[in-house]
Scaffold this active site. Sequence first.
Site, PDB file in Angstrom:
ATOM      1  N   ASP A   1      43.300  44.824  33.475  1.00  0.00           N
ATOM      2  CA  ASP A   1      42.791  44.436  34.781  1.00  0.00           C
ATOM      3  C   ASP A   1      43.451  45.271  35.874  1.00  0.00           C
ATOM      4  O   ASP A   1      43.653  46.474  35.683  1.00  0.00           O
ATOM      5  CB  ASP A   1      43.028  42.934  34.998  1.00  0.00           C
ATOM      6  CG  ASP A   1      41.880  42.271  35.730  1.00  0.00           C
ATOM      7  OD1 ASP A   1      41.742  42.508  36.939  1.00  0.00           O
ATOM      8  OD2 ASP A   1      41.116  41.529  35.080  1.00  0.00           O
TER       9      ASP A   1
ATOM     10  N   HIS B   1      42.811  40.264  41.360  1.00  0.00           N
ATOM     11  CA  HIS B   1      41.962  39.902  40.229  1.00  0.00           C
ATOM     12  C   HIS B   1      42.767  39.758  38.941  1.00  0.00           C
ATOM     13  O   HIS B   1      42.643  38.763  38.210  1.00  0.00           O
ATOM     14  CB  HIS B   1      40.862  40.943  40.050  1.00  0.00           C
ATOM     15  CG  HIS B   1      39.784  40.521  39.095  1.00  0.00           C
ATOM     16  ND1 HIS B   1      39.898  40.704  37.737  1.00  0.00           N
ATOM     17  CD2 HIS B   1      38.592  39.927  39.306  1.00  0.00           C
ATOM     18  CE1 HIS B   1      38.800  40.242  37.144  1.00  0.00           C
ATOM     19  NE2 HIS B   1      37.991  39.761  38.077  1.00  0.00           N
TER      20      HIS B   1
ATOM     21  N   SER C   1      33.749  36.148  34.553  1.00  0.00           N
ATOM     22  CA  SER C   1      35.079  36.718  34.362  1.00  0.00           C
ATOM     23  C   SER C   1      36.156  35.678  34.568  1.00  0.00           C
ATOM     24  O   SER C   1      37.319  35.918  34.252  1.00  0.00           O
ATOM     25  CB  SER C   1      35.323  37.887  35.315  1.00  0.00           C
ATOM     26  OG  SER C   1      35.304  37.452  36.629  1.00  0.00           O
TER      27      SER C   1
END
Length: 1052
Positions: A223, A254, A420
């Site tokens: 990520d 994120h 996600s």
Amino acid sequence: MAARRRTSSRFPFKSAVFAAVISIFLFRYFAPFRRKETLTLVSEGGKNETGRNNNNYIVRFREYKKAEDHRRYLESELGLGGGWEWIERRNPAMKFATDFGLVAVEGSVAERVVGEIGKLEMVKDVNVDVSYKRELLGVSGSGGGGGGGSFSDGKKRPGKIFTSMSFSEDEERHHAVAETSNSSIHWGRELLAQKSQVTSLFGADVLWSKGYTGAKVKMAIFDTGIRFDHPHFRNIKERTNWTSEDTLNDNLGHGTFVAGVIAGQDEECLGFAPDAEIYAFRVFTDAQVSYTSWFLDAFNYAIATKMDVLNLSIGGPDFLDLPFVEKIWEITANNIIMVSAIGNDGPLYGTLNNPADQSDVIGVGGIDYNDHIAPFSSRGMSTWEIPHGYGRVKPDVVAYGKDIMGSKISSGCKSLSGTSVASPVVAGVVCLLVSVIPESDRKAILNPASMKQALVEGAAKLSGPNLYEQGAGRVNLLESYEILKIYQPRATIFPGILDFSDCPYSWPFCRQPLYAGAMPIMFNATILNGMGVIGYVESPPIWNPSDEDGNLLNIHFTYSEIIWPWTGYIALHMQIKEEGAQFSGEIEGNVTLTIYSPPSPGEKTKRRSTCVLHLKLQVVPTPPRSKRILWDQFHNIKYPPGYIPRDSLDVRNDILDWHGDHLHTNFHIMFNMLRDAGYYVETLGSPFTCFDARHYGTLLLVDLEDEYFAEEIEKLRDDVINSGLGLAVFAEWYNVDTMVKMRFFDDNTRSWWTPVTGGANVPGLNDLLAPFGIAFGDKILNGDFSIDGEQSRYASGTDIVRFPSGGYVHGFPLLDSSESGATQNVLSNSGSGKADSPILGLVEAGEGRIAVYGDSNCLDSSHMVTNCYWLLKKLLDFTSSSARDPLLFSPSAKQDMAIYVDDNQLPSRRTDVNFSSYSAVLGQDLICRRDSRFEVWGTKGYNLHVRGRNRRLPGYPIIDLGRGLNSTTANPFKVKHSKVTERRNKGDTQGNHLLGILNGDELDMPVLVGSHWLVPAAIAITGVLLFLSIWRIRQRRRRRKRGSGSGRLGNL
């Protein structure tokens, strides 16, 4: 004698002159082809927004070696310099062996250098270093995929293509855009994401109370990184940076959120496995950019450091990035359990994202707290197998993905929604389940297949969604825990049952029963082999009916003979035998398949397991011909690999046609409507020669992009005129000028991307419809109109420019948005009003009936404004049953005179795209595939006993001269096209072809490279040698006459 000698001496001279003239003429004949002899990739220098050189290529080697050894090998084979250089990669993976290298190649020599590298013995292949790009975008409340993605307002955002993504509710949308017309862009994958404490909903506290908290589980999170001192994590083992930026921190939030859902320990946003060892792989920059090479290095490092679980909250529609896809296989082959988000393009069907759509990856969809499929969650089926096969079931499972609580970038919690978010929920569940197995036994018991078996067998099937929406159902942590406690390595089939009576879960199979004489019904299931990374099918699958009625079912199987890594497929092609034409009832039984794998360490015998797939099928008597519709899937082309543009140009945020164009993907609502109307709809994935027209009321052609074999055109004419087949055609826009404006330069594949066709292949359709005197034009029409009170939207459709007299044609005042139509619209608006454009036509043709309509958007659920199912039903009633609707067949619509335009006014094919790379017709053999009736498998079809010839068209080369998608000539739009040449391209006769040669016009037909110069050069040289030999003969005779002794010179 002297007179005779003089005559003979003059004759060779005339012959030589004649040979020279012929040589020059033949050279002139072939000369026009030279300027189009290749379709080259346009290469431009420069760097992207991260400062990286864009001319980077991934060189994959056949063996793992130190990067320095690979470098020395290339230098020894290619030499130093020469327009290429080795790129040093400074990251943690460099202390291990690698299977690839990264080289920078000058654009001017890219084609040559890449070709030379690709021919080396130790090189597997050479691929562009693709960039991956994501945006921080909000999810729309209604889903639909309109909340983001690679395109906005008709413009392309930087990055490789990705689908709509979700992120924080309080984040504003950021659109980094670039023009799609002649623009230099990147393509990217997406990181999917957008309030809730979910661990208690799955019963994680039950396992915590037993002492299972994810301890000693190595969790890789690919990520945006994480901060080392974040208070929510107690066990951050390692942070690695794979980007060009000099930081390990997460500056976007994120990666931190994903890690928090998996392993956070804050009481407000607890993770599932708080004691898991976190390995944060920073593979995205602050600008949200990544490259395939970064992923490959990071994946190799994950393999070398023996990760247990890996989460990728990324996805996109491109499943043909082979270095990436094959590395995923290698990851799972090395016993790393991979979890990935299925995508945020729901509620549309056929919108699965890669890599979650791969069978060895656990693909996760999203649901809300009411157990409803989240609107944003992408739906199946997989589209890899279309048009000749049938897609696999995906997602594998679903999990809560709306309003989930997770960690903020520095401290505190926030809520996000998206698949996600659902992906790390399942990754956290997997991490917790891994910790249940003693560390010493994990590698012997746990693997990507056994974990998926535990998840899908333990999942709770939801009431309402079908299997292509929910997969096996909602993850059930405690049930999966019970399965793993007693797990023994075995092979299974997923789904394990196909029950036609279980509606709506078994949609679309439960919507239409089987019957004799139909095209095979295909069902594609996944083999999960928990016994080993590689497995083998011991013997062909066996159909075991439960009673005598089951013998009426004929099943052919296609399957993976070698199952690797961990998974394979088994496809059922099911037909009812002719003796079952009047049978009505159920057929039950099992399909069994035995799998074996090599013995594990310490074992002496092979591991064996018998898989079972239970079938419960509904069968009805064969319906009448008038109720049977045949859907043409064969002539559909989708993205990837071709740049197939969207059908509605009004849609500005999704320029690609990538949803499969299948009855059970973006035309699934239409399929349900036709079934409700009493029609039986079958799918044809082979050429028109592969079906018996006597059994069908109508052949339905909707939004088709491919060409047609000559045999297909001939057979369809006979089927309609002599066999009474109905034909219904829904076309789309096709305008070359508009396609030219839609092209853009892709700095990853180093080539211009240009649409290979329009919304539909109108020139191909015109060839097909020519025997009936019907043709479509190149207008792009938009507007609203009404028929009998039914409001309809015409969205980027085309017009009818040829139609026979005696037919019925309907026209409406619509706006032409094509380039050529813009000026006309201005003139029309200044006058008394717009003229009607013919868009709907109906006519009888011999024993059959034909209906054509210029727009298919009203049938396609992807970007539909208003549906035209009512119109489709009226048209099918006419084509199948000769039922005439009074309004459609009103006297005012009847054509006393034919509508006709000259050939040079018909839309022409593009000559600057390599269409044959994407076509199932051009350069291909005509053959009936395994989606056709069993009796014609592997043949040319009904009533064809000769080998079908390959279809080759002007402007379409047979060879692929570049690695770029839809690669074009460097400046294809400056090529001269005379009127004669245009007529040739539009199907003119051979006479016009020769006339063009004599007039010196350039032809629009590239040919194989040798004929560009070799043939005319050889003929010219032959002519010159002939002239010289005759001249020498004359000289020798003159010397003999003079009694000269210099004969040796004449013999030289």
